[in-house]
Motif scaffolding. Structure first.
Motif, mmCIF file in Angstrom:
data_model
loop_
_atom_site.group_PDB
_atom_site.id
_atom_site.type_symbol
_atom_site.label_atom_id
_atom_site.label_comp_id
_atom_site.label_asym_id
_atom_site.label_seq_id
_atom_site.Cartn_x
_atom_site.Cartn_y
_atom_site.Cartn_z
ATOM 1 N N GLN A 1 0.319 -1.013 0.008
ATOM 2 C CA GLN A 1 0.179 -0.136 0.245
ATOM 3 C C GLN A 1 0.802 1.299 0.045
ATOM 4 O O GLN A 1 1.772 1.450 0.859
ATOM 5 C CB GLN A 1 -1.498 -0.205 1.349
ATOM 6 N N SER A 2 0.458 2.750 -0.757
ATOM 7 C CA SER A 2 1.133 3.320 -0.170
ATOM 8 C C SER A 2 -0.206 4.394 -0.091
ATOM 9 O O SER A 2 -0.993 4.197 0.933
ATOM 10 C CB SER A 2 0.731 4.489 -1.974
ATOM 11 N N PHE A 3 0.590 5.305 0.952
ATOM 12 C CA PHE A 3 0.271 6.023 2.294
ATOM 13 C C PHE A 3 0.372 7.973 1.818
ATOM 14 O O PHE A 3 2.158 8.162 1.207
ATOM 15 C CB PHE A 3 1.129 5.644 3.107
ATOM 16 N N GLY A 4 -0.181 8.733 1.891
ATOM 17 C CA GLY A 4 0.048 9.568 1.743
ATOM 18 C C GLY A 4 0.398 10.584 2.547
ATOM 19 O O GLY A 4 0.528 10.250 3.404
ATOM 20 N N PRO A 5 0.260 12.207 1.969
ATOM 21 C CA PRO A 5 1.333 12.705 3.132
ATOM 22 C C PRO A 5 0.299 12.692 4.117
ATOM 23 O O PRO A 5 -0.562 12.840 4.663
ATOM 24 C CB PRO A 5 0.860 13.648 2.905
ATOM 25 N N GLY B 1 8.240 8.217 1.904
ATOM 26 C CA GLY B 1 7.707 9.731 1.304
ATOM 27 C C GLY B 1 9.504 10.632 1.522
ATOM 28 O O GLY B 1 9.718 10.105 0.949
ATOM 29 N N THR C 1 5.501 12.787 6.749
ATOM 30 C CA THR C 1 5.573 13.333 5.001
ATOM 31 C C THR C 1 4.678 14.259 4.653
ATOM 32 O O THR C 1 3.751 14.113 4.543
ATOM 33 C CB THR C 1 5.943 11.692 4.555
ATOM 34 N N THR C 2 6.021 14.739 3.370
ATOM 35 C CA THR C 2 5.338 16.003 2.642
ATOM 36 C C THR C 2 4.458 15.307 1.402
ATOM 37 O O THR C 2 4.271 15.980 0.682
ATOM 38 C CB THR C 2 6.111 17.080 2.579
ATOM 39 N N THR C 3 5.001 13.963 1.231
ATOM 40 C CA THR C 3 4.903 13.041 0.034
ATOM 41 C C THR C 3 4.013 12.121 0.159
ATOM 42 O O THR C 3 4.319 11.414 1.386
ATOM 43 C CB THR C 3 6.270 13.594 -1.425
ATOM 44 N N ALA C 4 3.635 11.308 -0.549
ATOM 45 C CA ALA C 4 2.873 9.907 -0.478
ATOM 46 C C ALA C 4 4.411 9.458 -0.985
ATOM 47 O O ALA C 4 5.002 9.395 -1.887
ATOM 48 C CB ALA C 4 1.770 9.583 -1.454
ATOM 49 N N LYS D 1 5.225 4.246 0.098
ATOM 50 C CA LYS D 1 5.130 3.382 0.431
ATOM 51 C C LYS D 1 6.415 3.147 1.370
ATOM 52 O O LYS D 1 6.989 4.183 1.222
ATOM 53 C CB LYS D 1 5.424 2.379 -0.174
ATOM 54 N N THR E 1 -1.537 6.282 12.053
ATOM 55 C CA THR E 1 -1.950 7.672 12.210
ATOM 56 C C THR E 1 -1.066 8.201 13.391
ATOM 57 O O THR E 1 -1.913 7.863 14.374
ATOM 58 C CB THR E 1 -3.433 8.087 11.161
#
Length: 216
Positions: A99-103, A129, A155-158, A160, A183
């Motif tokens: 899974q990828s995680f958002g900022p 990120g 993190t300011t970027t998405a 993994k 989170t």
């Protein structure tokens, strides 16, 4: 006494409300996975077989258990970050979340120890990120005990979640277990309201005591 009680109640209410707002977004102890050399991964992580820049084969990780020299600290399964596809590979192994995680702000915890097999430790980098931290091989010596690492970061970027052992590979990597990403907890609106009311109450008690003291 009343002031101390009020402050304690406000802090407790804020803490409870904030904790309720934390959400686990990834958790893997690897215990339900089948043991495998040159492991391909599971529903949470992919084991990336990255070709070596030196043309000496591929990186890999192994999923091992305590039947393999009793290496896993919690008595079950763990991931050897330097798998069994060859010597001299760079990186020696890489494990990346499916899974990828958002900022945003996250708390990450995991157990990590040395290779336990009398070879030099390798730098291990953990990233998501824009967040990145490297645990040096001089820390992850062979005898380094199972240790809980915890990081709270923004993190300011998405991206993994990635565990990367630099290599060169030796078939003997640092051992990873019990990965949990959540989170970070933040106070809910009700906790801010409780805090404001509590502070107001403390102020009222202090003003009342000051007035009483002046009257005397």
């Amino acid at each position: 006494m009343k002031i101390q009680t009020t402050i304690a109640a406000v802090l407790a209410a804020t803490s409870i409300a904030g904790m309720a707002n934390a959400t686990v977004v990834l958790s893997d102890d690897f215990n339900s996975d089948a043991l495998q050399l040159a492991w391909s991964g599971d529903s949470s992580f992919n084991s990336l077989a990255t070709p070596s820049s030196q043309g000496k084969g591929h990186a890999s990780t192994d999923l091992i258990g305590n039947n393999f020299k009793g290496l896993c600290g919690d008595g079950t399964r763990c991931v050897d970050l330097d798998g069994t596809t060859g010597y001299g590979n760079k990186p020696s192994g890489e494990l990346q979340s499916v899974q990828s995680f958002g900022p945003g702000t996250y708390t990450l915890s995991f157990d990590l120890n040395g290779n336990r097999r009398n070879v030099a430790g390798q730098d291990t980098t953990i990233s998501l990120g824009s967040f990145s931290v490297t645990i040096p091989g001089t820390t992850l010596v062979s005898s380094f005990p199972y240790t809980l690492f915890t990081y709270t970061f923004t993190t300011t970027t998405a991206g993994k979640l990635d565990f990367y052992e630099a290599g060169p590979s030796t078939y003997r990597g640092a051992l990873l277990d019990n990965v949990v990403l959540s989170t970070a907890a933040t106070p809910e609106p009700i906790s801010w309201a409780l805090m404001v009311l509590g502070i107001g109450g403390v102020g009222g008690v202090m003003r009342s005591r000051r007035s009483a003291a002046l009257a005397v």
